[in-house]
Design a protein around this motif. Structure first.
Motif, PDB file in Angstrom:
ATOM      1  N   PRO A  27      39.588  38.128  41.384  1.00  0.00           N
ATOM      2  CA  PRO A  27      41.047  37.985  41.487  1.00  0.00           C
ATOM      3  C   PRO A  27      41.482  36.789  42.351  1.00  0.00           C
ATOM      4  O   PRO A  27      42.544  36.211  42.111  1.00  0.00           O
ATOM      5  CB  PRO A  27      41.494  39.310  42.126  1.00  0.00           C
ATOM      6  N   ILE A  28      40.667  36.412  43.333  1.00  0.00           N
ATOM      7  CA  ILE A  28      40.992  35.243  44.164  1.00  0.00           C
ATOM      8  C   ILE A  28      40.852  33.970  43.335  1.00  0.00           C
ATOM      9  O   ILE A  28      41.670  33.050  43.432  1.00  0.00           O
ATOM     10  CB  ILE A  28      40.101  35.199  45.428  1.00  0.00           C
ATOM     11  N   ILE A  29      39.826  33.924  42.498  1.00  0.00           N
ATOM     12  CA  ILE A  29      39.637  32.777  41.592  1.00  0.00           C
ATOM     13  C   ILE A  29      40.810  32.701  40.608  1.00  0.00           C
ATOM     14  O   ILE A  29      41.361  31.620  40.364  1.00  0.00           O
ATOM     15  CB  ILE A  29      38.290  32.892  40.847  1.00  0.00           C
ATOM     16  N   ASP A  30      41.216  33.864  40.073  1.00  0.00           N
ATOM     17  CA  ASP A  30      42.362  33.909  39.150  1.00  0.00           C
ATOM     18  C   ASP A  30      43.635  33.406  39.837  1.00  0.00           C
ATOM     19  O   ASP A  30      44.425  32.658  39.242  1.00  0.00           O
ATOM     20  CB  ASP A  30      42.592  35.337  38.646  1.00  0.00           C
ATOM     21  N   PHE A  31      43.846  33.834  41.072  1.00  0.00           N
ATOM     22  CA  PHE A  31      44.994  33.397  41.874  1.00  0.00           C
ATOM     23  C   PHE A  31      44.976  31.872  42.007  1.00  0.00           C
ATOM     24  O   PHE A  31      45.979  31.192  41.741  1.00  0.00           O
ATOM     25  CB  PHE A  31      44.921  34.079  43.241  1.00  0.00           C
ATOM     26  N   ALA A  32      43.822  31.317  42.385  1.00  0.00           N
ATOM     27  CA  ALA A  32      43.699  29.862  42.560  1.00  0.00           C
ATOM     28  C   ALA A  32      43.940  29.128  41.245  1.00  0.00           C
ATOM     29  O   ALA A  32      44.522  28.044  41.232  1.00  0.00           O
ATOM     30  CB  ALA A  32      42.321  29.522  43.127  1.00  0.00           C
ATOM     31  N   ASP A  33      43.509  29.729  40.130  1.00  0.00           N
ATOM     32  CA  ASP A  33      43.730  29.112  38.817  1.00  0.00           C
ATOM     33  C   ASP A  33      45.218  29.031  38.473  1.00  0.00           C
ATOM     34  O   ASP A  33      45.651  28.139  37.744  1.00  0.00           O
ATOM     35  CB  ASP A  33      43.010  29.909  37.723  1.00  0.00           C
ATOM     36  N   HIS A  34      46.012  29.976  38.987  1.00  0.00           N
ATOM     37  CA  HIS A  34      47.451  30.007  38.694  1.00  0.00           C
ATOM     38  C   HIS A  34      48.261  29.033  39.559  1.00  0.00           C
ATOM     39  O   HIS A  34      49.250  28.471  39.109  1.00  0.00           O
ATOM     40  CB  HIS A  34      48.015  31.414  38.915  1.00  0.00           C
ATOM     41  N   VAL A  35      47.842  28.879  40.821  1.00  0.00           N
ATOM     42  CA  VAL A  35      48.632  28.078  41.769  1.00  0.00           C
ATOM     43  C   VAL A  35      48.565  26.599  41.396  1.00  0.00           C
ATOM     44  O   VAL A  35      47.539  26.113  40.912  1.00  0.00           O
ATOM     45  CB  VAL A  35      48.123  28.299  43.211  1.00  0.00           C
ATOM     46  N   ASN A  36      49.679  25.900  41.622  1.00  0.00           N
ATOM     47  CA  ASN A  36      49.734  24.460  41.328  1.00  0.00           C
ATOM     48  C   ASN A  36      48.549  23.736  41.947  1.00  0.00           C
ATOM     49  O   ASN A  36      48.221  23.954  43.108  1.00  0.00           O
ATOM     50  CB  ASN A  36      51.013  23.837  41.910  1.00  0.00           C
ATOM     51  N   GLY A 132      56.114  30.596  42.790  1.00  0.00           N
ATOM     52  CA  GLY A 132      54.911  30.771  43.611  1.00  0.00           C
ATOM     53  C   GLY A 132      54.251  32.123  43.374  1.00  0.00           C
ATOM     54  O   GLY A 132      54.889  33.075  42.916  1.00  0.00           O
ATOM     55  N   TYR A 133      52.968  32.210  43.721  1.00  0.00           N
ATOM     56  CA  TYR A 133      52.162  33.397  43.428  1.00  0.00           C
ATOM     57  C   TYR A 133      51.761  34.138  44.703  1.00  0.00           C
ATOM     58  O   TYR A 133      51.497  33.516  45.747  1.00  0.00           O
ATOM     59  CB  TYR A 133      50.898  32.992  42.663  1.00  0.00           C
TER      60      TYR A 133
END
Length: 198
Positions: A27-36, A132-133
């Motif tokens: 989920p942290i990788i997914d979060f980073a993939d979403h953020v600008n 923002g996420y």
């Protein structure tokens, strides 16, 4: 809370050993993939900066890490992780002129006083840039208790999952994923949420 702050200061050496041997959850990788790309991220309860701030730094984000524990922040600063600033700060006292592209609270919200749990989401919303996420871990049931880690006492609390989801929707968050009983290798979390500020 001062109980947790003092306890984290006391367990710093055990914590360093434990965190230096952990991996980055999906989920942290997914979060980073979403953020600008190259955006700025606030890490609430950043600890020593390992492994999360280090991972985000390696992905070219700029990270502001806050933690109540002076020992955690001293250690985080000593890691010399690029694109990071670390502050000793309670989340509710933290203010910033910057708006963050992402905010992460991995295993930290449950240390906040129960009477302040509702305040978290409005403050996070205020700190986020539009679009923002927000990624966080949380319990599923309303709770308040004391537990032990590395021989020291820690305070925990949370609101119910349904209450939090309703509150976030009311504030203006869109929930992108809500994962219950998350398990990855030997890691387990009751509930993980990724939300976006509309």
């Amino acid at each position: 809370m001062s109980t947790n702050k003092n306890s984290y200061n006391k367990i710093i050496n055990n914590w360093i050993t434990a965190r230096n041997n952990t991996f980055i959850n999906k989920p942290i990788i997914d979060f980073a993939d979403h953020v600008n790309s190259e955006g700025i991220i606030l890490d609430i309860g950043c600890g020593t900066g390992i492994p999360i701030a280090k991972y985000l730094s390696d992905r070219n984000f700029s990270i502001t890490g806050i933690d109540e524990s002076t020992k955690m922040i001293e250690t985080a600063k000593s890691q010399r992780i690029k694109n990071t600033v670390f502050y000793v700060s309670d989340f509710f006292d933290f203010e910033s002129d910057e708006k963050f592209d992402g905010i992460i609270a991995w295993d930290s919200l449950f240390h906040f006083p129960k009477e302040q749990q509702e305040e978290i989401y409005g403050k996070v919303y205020h700190l986020l840039a539009p679009g923002g996420y927000f990624l966080f871990t949380h319990g599923k049931e309303e709770d308040e208790h004391i537990d032990n880690m590395f021989g020291e006492q820690f305070y925990y609390s949370c609101l119910s999952k349904d209450f939090v989801l309703d509150l976030m929707k009311e504030i203006g968050f869109e929930t992108l994923f809500s994962i219950e009983n998350f398990i990855e290798e030997k890691d387990q979390r009751d509930w993980i949420v990724l939300a976006r500020k509309k």
